[in-house]
Design an enzyme around this catalytic site. Sequence first.
Site, short mmCIF file in Angstrom:
data_model
loop_
_atom_site.label_atom_id
_atom_site.label_comp_id
_atom_site.label_asym_id
_atom_site.label_seq_id
_atom_site.Cartn_x
_atom_site.Cartn_y
_atom_site.Cartn_z
N SER A 44 0.80 -1.22 0.00
CA SER A 44 0.00 0.00 0.00
C SER A 44 0.83 1.27 0.00
O SER A 44 0.32 2.34 -0.36
CB SER A 44 -0.94 0.02 1.21
N ASP A 345 -3.63 7.93 7.88
CA ASP A 345 -4.77 7.17 8.40
C ASP A 345 -4.37 6.16 9.47
O ASP A 345 -5.10 5.21 9.72
CB ASP A 345 -5.48 6.44 7.25
N HIS A 348 -0.56 4.67 7.08
CA HIS A 348 0.12 5.23 5.92
C HIS A 348 0.45 6.70 6.15
O HIS A 348 -0.18 7.36 6.98
CB HIS A 348 -0.76 5.08 4.67
#
Length: 377
Positions: A44, A345, A348
């Site tokens: 991610s 968040d 990240h």
Amino acid sequence: MASSMVRLFLLLLVLCPCAAIVSAGRYDPPGASCYKRLFSLGDSITDTGNLASVAPNSSVLAFPYGETFFHRPTGRFCDGRLIVDFIAEALKLPFVTPFLAGKTAADFRHGANFAVSGATALGQQFFRDMGLDLAILPPFSLDVQLGWFERVLHLLGPTEKERQDIMSSSLFLLGEVGINDYNHPFFQNRSFADEIRPLVPKVIEKIENATKVLIGLGAKNIVVPGAVPLGCVPRYLTLFQSDDPGDYDAAGCIRWLNEFVEEHNRALRRMLRRVLRGPGVAVVYADYYAAVQEITRDPRKHGFSKDAALTACCGDGGPHNSGVLISCNATSVLCPDPSEHISWDGLHLTEAAYRLVALGVLHGPYAAPSILSTCGC
């Protein structure tokens, strides 16, 4: 207050004529790119839309993701651009197409992004054998992504000569990958000593194999990032909160978690030093860990709020605004200015933090040689 990395960057503008110019938050280096294509694999930290292609109801496709730069969700787990986006801009390449969003050779003429959020270095079967719940563990491991890359390579280059030309004129970003191999068992309350720490050599072996595969196919320039300091990540600060001040360093990060990540990164660097290379091949370690540590230890020097350094901009409350959720959504507690936060968040980084990490990798000191120095600087 100007950061040390920004001051170094300004010095490079004087010393290095192909250094990028920052204008309105965008890199604008003069001249054509020294690389014709950019290919990236990972999770991610690098995914620009692959998970979104297979999970159209994912929260990453809802506000407030993408609010800062794109002003809409794009499939990136961020408020804006990722490190791979800043690298593409610095190389004067378009943002590369997520593999699962492309169909034709024209879609991948500037490269492709194979990274998938939640992806692991080890295969899904390994974690199934561990007895983990695979509900949020996607079947897109490093081996799968390498298979995707070979499909694109043959799509772009029907002949062996064409494929060799593509490999030698492209930049490869191999990672970051491996952290999810630890995240998944951590989040499922597995034993650190007995089940998680022993994964390190297995994860490194997979990254080594991927590096060798790319070299074997003809890659000449590969950047392999290390893992970020998990002990400074709000989700982990919540998960392993402690009443013992000795568990934390001066920046407020969890010591033992960062020591574990340092162990992973040391093993990764040792592997990269011994990996077999062909003539003219450069395999560069990108020190994401040190870059994030730099801004976490002195956030105000780098433009971040000291009080918000270890707090997610977008989350579900609590001391680090990162409780039980692993992503944010429209009902989350949202900060007024993401640029003051390092974490977006809870897992990240914000675009502002990713930009500083990218600067350190593009120009140094967090990659040696730095990416742009391979362009002739």
